[in-house]
Design a protein around this motif. Structure first.
Motif, PDB file in Angstrom:
ATOM      1  N   UNK A 191       0.840  -1.208   0.000  1.00 23.91           N
ATOM      2  CA  UNK A 191       0.000   0.000   0.000  1.00 23.91           C
ATOM      3  C   UNK A 191       0.871   1.253   0.000  1.00 23.91           C
ATOM      4  N   UNK A 192       1.848   1.302   0.893  1.00 19.35           N
ATOM      5  CA  UNK A 192       2.717   2.479   0.977  1.00 19.35           C
ATOM      6  C   UNK A 192       3.468   2.705  -0.336  1.00 19.35           C
ATOM      7  N   UNK A 193       4.034   1.636  -0.866  1.00 19.59           N
ATOM      8  CA  UNK A 193       4.821   1.753  -2.101  1.00 19.59           C
ATOM      9  C   UNK A 193       3.936   2.149  -3.282  1.00 19.59           C
ATOM     10  N   UNK A 194       2.737   1.582  -3.355  1.00 21.02           N
ATOM     11  CA  UNK A 194       1.844   1.880  -4.479  1.00 21.02           C
ATOM     12  C   UNK A 194       1.389   3.328  -4.463  1.00 21.02           C
ATOM     13  N   UNK A 195       1.001   3.835  -3.298  1.00 15.45           N
ATOM     14  CA  UNK A 195       0.583   5.240  -3.212  1.00 15.45           C
ATOM     15  C   UNK A 195       1.752   6.149  -3.580  1.00 15.45           C
ATOM     16  N   UNK A 196       2.931   5.803  -3.090  1.00 17.31           N
ATOM     17  CA  UNK A 196       4.120   6.606  -3.388  1.00 17.31           C
ATOM     18  C   UNK A 196       4.394   6.656  -4.890  1.00 17.31           C
ATOM     19  N   UNK A 197       4.430   5.494  -5.539  1.00 15.53           N
ATOM     20  CA  UNK A 197       4.742   5.458  -6.972  1.00 15.53           C
ATOM     21  C   UNK A 197       3.599   6.015  -7.819  1.00 15.53           C
ATOM     22  N   UNK A 198       2.343   5.868  -7.348  1.00 14.85           N
ATOM     23  CA  UNK A 198       1.211   6.436  -8.081  1.00 14.85           C
ATOM     24  C   UNK A 198       1.266   7.953  -8.068  1.00 14.85           C
ATOM     25  N   UNK A 199       1.550   8.525  -6.901  1.00 15.06           N
ATOM     26  CA  UNK A 199       1.705   9.980  -6.817  1.00 15.06           C
ATOM     27  C   UNK A 199       2.828  10.451  -7.745  1.00 15.06           C
ATOM     28  N   UNK A 200       3.944   9.743  -7.701  1.00 15.48           N
ATOM     29  CA  UNK A 200       5.080  10.124  -8.540  1.00 15.48           C
ATOM     30  C   UNK A 200       4.734   9.980 -10.020  1.00 15.48           C
ATOM     31  N   UNK A 201       4.074   8.885 -10.383  1.00 21.75           N
ATOM     32  CA  UNK A 201       3.717   8.659 -11.777  1.00 21.75           C
ATOM     33  C   UNK A 201       2.784   9.719 -12.318  1.00 21.75           C
ATOM     34  N   UNK A 202       1.803  10.134 -11.509  1.00 23.45           N
ATOM     35  CA  UNK A 202       0.884  11.189 -11.933  1.00 23.45           C
ATOM     36  C   UNK A 202       1.631  12.500 -12.127  1.00 23.45           C
ATOM     37  N   UNK A 203       2.501  12.848 -11.170  1.00 23.52           N
ATOM     38  CA  UNK A 203       3.278  14.079 -11.290  1.00 23.52           C
ATOM     39  C   UNK A 203       4.180  14.036 -12.518  1.00 23.52           C
TER      40      UNK A 203
END
Length: 404
Positions: free
Chosen positions: A13-25
């Motif tokens: 969960x932590x890793x997915x939210x982190x990479x999703x935020x980064x991917x969107x940015x």
């Protein structure tokens, strides 16, 4: 290092939210810069953005290939935790390059290639997800493994839904993108601390009485040909991924141009709808796995994914996009279920290396897929830009052959 918690799901969960935020940015920043360079021409900006992401994928995958042997050697001596820690550390450091680009506007986009190289040299996504799959397999019995790996995918999807709904709003706070990337780095650091001090890493999977009956025997498959079974499973995974990943990369840019012309908030909603497929896929496995064999579940997921992607070719209105996502409700079933089948064929000692090679193969297929769709998509822009989604559907349908 620590080992008090046996759950891999919080890490996912932590890793997915982190990479999703980064991917969107990353997507929004690259497209915005490309639009500036192309004088506001959306089609030209789309093509330029696609080439950027293709080169970035090549850099990351090439560096991940170089890092595989050293990480395998290190994991054999220091334990499987290496597959979780090194890629996460590289991910956070790689995000720092995008943060620097946002704070120092005079930096060129090409600086992001350095971040991609650093992420790849630390193992990248192939290293991290091979560690996650290996750990989830070690934490489950043979007969519960399909549900366990789908649960991991569900957690990734649920985290993706939340991050998709929030990312567009966080992106617009203050200087566009800085808050989003900063939050991604904070969450990535938190996941590193969880992996280091809290997460336990067993050496052998638990056993149940049912494990005494070989799975392949139960399914009527020859036990004498595990290499053939491994090859077929990997072929199905690669074919499915080639069709799916390239089209999803195109889709993230497709929604930003006319006729949809989504802003950051709508792009976040679209990302949430995409991640919601993990939730619906998990519920499908939870309800159907006691009644259906793994092969049937896989075929159901392939048909769901390919049909929805074909509908996406005609998404000229937002409601068509979301309807297509609804048809793709079981699209996330094939990947974890095929990996579960693979883990049932292997010995526990082979999990790290085999899943590492599998993730590398999937990374290479991802680059190949991105290259194919990067070439096709600009050619279709003048007359029907959705044609590449029909092509994606046809490729993914071919994964049915090794499954059967």
């Amino acid at each position: 290092m620590g080992g008090y918690v046996s759950l891999v799901e919080p890490l996912v969960v932590l890793h997915t939210v982190s990479t999703s935020f980064f991917g969107m940015a990353l997507t929004l920043v690259v497209y915005s810069r490309s639009l500036e360079l192309c004088g506001g021409q959306s089609d030209a900006a789309q093509a330029l953005s696609m080439w950027f992401f293709l080169l970035q994928s090549i850099v990351t995958t090439s560096c991940a290939l170089l890092s595989f042997a050293p990480l395998t050697w290190l994991a054999e001596r220091c334990g499987g935790r290496v597959w979780l820690l090194c890629p996460q550390l590289g991910s956070v450091l790689g995000m720092g390059f995008l943060l620097a680009l946002l704070l120092l506007r005079q930096l060129p986009l090409e600086v992001l290639y350095a971040g991609a190289a650093l992420h790849g040299l630390s193992g990248g996504s192939p290293g991290f997800w091979s560690g996650v799959v290996a750990l989830a397999s070690l934490q489950s019995t043979r007969w519960r493994r399909t549900l366990k790996l789908n649960t991991v995918d569900f957690c990734a999807g649920a985290a993706g839904v939340a991050s998709g709904l929030l990312s567009g709003h966080v992106y617009s706070l203050g200087q566009s993108g800085v808050a989003l990337v900063g939050t991604a780095m904070f969450l990535g650091t938190t996941s590193i601390l969880y992996s280091t001090f809290l997460l336990s890493f067993p050496e052998h999977p638990p056993r149940s009485r049912e494990d005494l009956l070989p799975l392949l025997q139960h399914q009527g498959t020859s036990v004498q040909s595990p290499r053939v079974a491994v090859a077929l499973v990997m072929a199905a995974l690669v074919l499915f991924d080639v069709g799916m990943s390239g089209a999803e990369d195109v889709l993230s840019l497709y929604v930003l141009k006319p006729p949809l012309s989504w802003d950051s908030v709508w792009a976040g909603y679209g990302s949430a709808a995409t991640q919601a497929m993990y939730l619906s896929s998990f519920l499908g496995v939870l309800a159907l796995s006691p009644r259906l064999e793994d092969t049937t579940l896989i075929l159901l997921g392939i048909v769901s994914n390919c049909t929805g992607m074909a509908i996406m070719a005609f998404a000229t209105h937002s409601w068509v996009y979301f309807m297509a996502r609804g048809v793709m409700m079981f699209a996330c079933v094939p990947m974890p279920t095929l990996k579960a089948q693979l883990s049932k064929i292997l010995d526990a000692q082979q999990y790290g290396s085999v899943f590492g090679w599998l993730q590398l193969a999937l990374s290479v297929s991802n680059v190949v897929s991105t290259a194919i769709f990067t070439l096709i998509y600009p050619l279709t822009l003048p007359w029907h830009s959705g044609l590449c989604f029909v092509f994606s559907s046809a490729i993914s349908y071919c994964s049915i052959i090794p499954v059967l």
